[in-house]
Design an enzyme around this catalytic site. Sequence first.
Site, PDB file in Angstrom:
ATOM      1  N   ALA A 236      50.142   9.737  37.437  1.00  0.00           N
ATOM      2  CA  ALA A 236      49.807   9.312  38.812  1.00  0.00           C
ATOM      3  C   ALA A 236      50.827   8.532  39.385  1.00  0.00           C
ATOM      4  O   ALA A 236      50.516   7.708  40.003  1.00  0.00           O
ATOM      5  CB  ALA A 236      48.434   8.357  38.716  1.00  0.00           C
TER       6      ALA A 236
ATOM      7  N   LYS B 231      49.713   8.859  46.720  1.00  0.00           N
ATOM      8  CA  LYS B 231      49.146  10.198  46.851  1.00  0.00           C
ATOM      9  C   LYS B 231      47.851  10.417  46.301  1.00  0.00           C
ATOM     10  O   LYS B 231      46.753  10.968  46.566  1.00  0.00           O
ATOM     11  CB  LYS B 231      50.028  11.241  46.327  1.00  0.00           C
ATOM     12  CG  LYS B 231      49.591  12.646  46.452  1.00  0.00           C
ATOM     13  CD  LYS B 231      50.578  13.865  46.325  1.00  0.00           C
ATOM     14  CE  LYS B 231      50.904  13.811  45.003  1.00  0.00           C
ATOM     15  NZ  LYS B 231      51.854  15.108  44.684  1.00  0.00           N
TER      16      LYS B 231
ATOM     17  N   GLY C 255      60.756  11.836  36.981  1.00  0.00           N
ATOM     18  CA  GLY C 255      60.261  13.241  36.615  1.00  0.00           C
ATOM     19  C   GLY C 255      58.898  12.976  35.839  1.00  0.00           C
ATOM     20  O   GLY C 255      58.575  12.110  35.191  1.00  0.00           O
TER      21      GLY C 255
ATOM     22  N   TYR D 151      46.838  15.355  35.501  1.00  0.00           N
ATOM     23  CA  TYR D 151      47.754  14.880  36.717  1.00  0.00           C
ATOM     24  C   TYR D 151      46.652  14.365  37.897  1.00  0.00           C
ATOM     25  O   TYR D 151      45.727  14.846  38.171  1.00  0.00           O
ATOM     26  CB  TYR D 151      48.469  16.208  37.483  1.00  0.00           C
ATOM     27  CG  TYR D 151      49.697  16.635  36.447  1.00  0.00           C
ATOM     28  CD1 TYR D 151      50.710  16.192  36.716  1.00  0.00           C
ATOM     29  CD2 TYR D 151      49.168  17.380  35.619  1.00  0.00           C
ATOM     30  CE1 TYR D 151      51.777  16.594  35.987  1.00  0.00           C
ATOM     31  CE2 TYR D 151      50.248  17.855  34.834  1.00  0.00           C
ATOM     32  CZ  TYR D 151      51.362  17.327  34.898  1.00  0.00           C
ATOM     33  OH  TYR D 151      52.429  18.052  34.063  1.00  0.00           O
ATOM     34  N   GLY D 152      47.005  13.114  38.202  1.00  0.00           N
ATOM     35  CA  GLY D 152      46.043  12.553  39.218  1.00  0.00           C
ATOM     36  C   GLY D 152      45.862  13.196  40.613  1.00  0.00           C
ATOM     37  O   GLY D 152      45.112  12.710  41.344  1.00  0.00           O
TER      38      GLY D 152
ATOM     39  N   GLU E  97      60.852  26.130  36.308  1.00  0.00           N
ATOM     40  CA  GLU E  97      60.473  25.572  37.430  1.00  0.00           C
ATOM     41  C   GLU E  97      60.977  26.261  38.757  1.00  0.00           C
ATOM     42  O   GLU E  97      62.058  27.049  38.574  1.00  0.00           O
ATOM     43  CB  GLU E  97      60.780  24.148  37.652  1.00  0.00           C
ATOM     44  CG  GLU E  97      60.350  23.158  36.809  1.00  0.00           C
ATOM     45  CD  GLU E  97      58.554  22.994  36.739  1.00  0.00           C
ATOM     46  OE1 GLU E  97      58.107  23.450  37.828  1.00  0.00           O
ATOM     47  OE2 GLU E  97      58.088  22.764  35.814  1.00  0.00           O
TER      48      GLU E  97
ATOM     49  N   HIS F   4      11.767   4.955  72.412  1.00  0.00           N
ATOM     50  CA  HIS F   4      12.541   5.065  73.584  1.00  0.00           C
ATOM     51  C   HIS F   4      13.706   3.626  73.712  1.00  0.00           C
ATOM     52  O   HIS F   4      12.986   2.545  73.645  1.00  0.00           O
ATOM     53  CB  HIS F   4      12.147   5.246  74.811  1.00  0.00           C
ATOM     54  CG  HIS F   4      10.796   6.252  74.850  1.00  0.00           C
ATOM     55  ND1 HIS F   4      11.145   7.706  74.872  1.00  0.00           N
ATOM     56  CD2 HIS F   4       9.731   6.180  74.619  1.00  0.00           C
ATOM     57  CE1 HIS F   4      10.017   8.438  75.047  1.00  0.00           C
ATOM     58  NE2 HIS F   4       9.243   7.576  75.000  1.00  0.00           N
TER      59      HIS F   4
ATOM     60  N   ALA G 284       9.394   1.439  75.861  1.00  0.00           N
ATOM     61  CA  ALA G 284      10.747   1.585  75.959  1.00  0.00           C
ATOM     62  C   ALA G 284      11.416   0.286  76.733  1.00  0.00           C
ATOM     63  O   ALA G 284      11.033  -0.537  77.293  1.00  0.00           O
ATOM     64  CB  ALA G 284      10.826   2.601  76.963  1.00  0.00           C
TER      65      ALA G 284
END
Length: 455
Positions: free
Chosen positions: A9, A22, A78, A100-101, A152, A361, A378
């Site tokens: 994360a 993120k 990375g 993965y977060g 990749e 009301h 009201a």
Amino acid sequence: MLTDIVILAAGQGTRMHSALPKVLQPLGGKPMLAHVLATATDLAVRRIHIVVGFGGDAVQAAFPDTQASWWIQAQQLGTGDALKSALPGLTGADRVLVLYGDVPLLTAATLREFLQQTPVTALGLTTASVSEPHGYGRILRDADGQVQGIREHKDCQTDEQAICEINLGMMVLPVQPLAGWLQGLSARNAQGEIYLTDVVAAARADGYVVWPFTLADATEALGVNDPVQLAILERVFQRQQLRALQMQGLRVADPARVDIRGELTCGQDCWVDPNVLFVGEVHLGHRVRVGAGAVLQDARIGDDVEILPYSHIEGAQIGAGARIGPFARIRPGTEIGEAAHIGNYVEVKAAKIGAGSKANHLSYLGDAEIGTGVNVGAGTITCNYDGANKHRTIIGNDVFIGSDSQLVAPVNIGDGATIGAGSTITKEVPPGGLTLSRSPQRTIPHWQRPRRDKK
């Protein structure tokens, strides 16, 4: 077999164009990381680790009660480097599941199957075959169909870009050789990063079996890199939530136009119209009807309640058979009794409304206790604030309050009392009688209206 989980994360998420890390971007009203952490917790593994980097303090502060261990990736080098940051915590574990977060839709059932199917000494990876593989790492296989590695997307050759089997990211790794594999990784690639995916080739070189696990539903592995993808996941998540509730009997006019940002539980035969938002913990009893545009937040709704369009209910309890709205606002600390009516443009705050009472009301009822069978005319206002402190208004049973009355708290109104329209009540009202507070009406005959001066 002792298994740990590491949740990566640490990414900044530059394509989100947000100051918020993120993994803290909301999905269904919760940070994405909260969904991943809840799934990891369901797996009941030995220990959970979370690797943070950009905005790490904010990420940790968002989860003050977690039992997970926190690890810092000092530089964003990375995914391989990120996992290396958590290696000291893996001592004593046999294998590690890497999550993965920013991949929040994975279910515990899928991950449990992944762990069960991956052989004890193998490296397990998750794959899917898709028609549009752009952006994903490709699975490289030899002539015998054995996985040789992962390439990749930015590093793929032209022929490799045509491969439709992709890497979904989640991996199961044996801990004993992991440090050596990670130490041997390099950043000689298109992104200048240390790819965790390169451990596949290292494992093969050491004679380890690489075990691919194909997800039955690849949407579980959808990740988030930008606001567009986050919006796509939000819709997927909402469809999943509503589908589960529909299978339990909830009727929804249009599932694409109802959002749940928390936990919604329902009794039988409930109906929800379009553009309704549920926030926090909301419970609907049996036969509840929720009209279009309503917002329900941290609320308990009794049986046979009708919530008319564009009403907002927050932190309140609504008794069985009550009718709310349209355009009503029920604020925290409110209890609405059975068969009570709260009508259009009525605001109720920290008040208890008795069974069968009505305020239909244009009224404000704050810091009040209202008995049973009361009619609030009201335009009635409980004047609860003196500029420094809040005060309570107590209204007994079977009281009739005429329109456009002001009840200046603190004040008590006895059972069976009637308040004449247009009254300002500042003193205790005894039971049973009629109380008025008005200037005498008078007429000025032959009165002339003012006229504009001629220029």
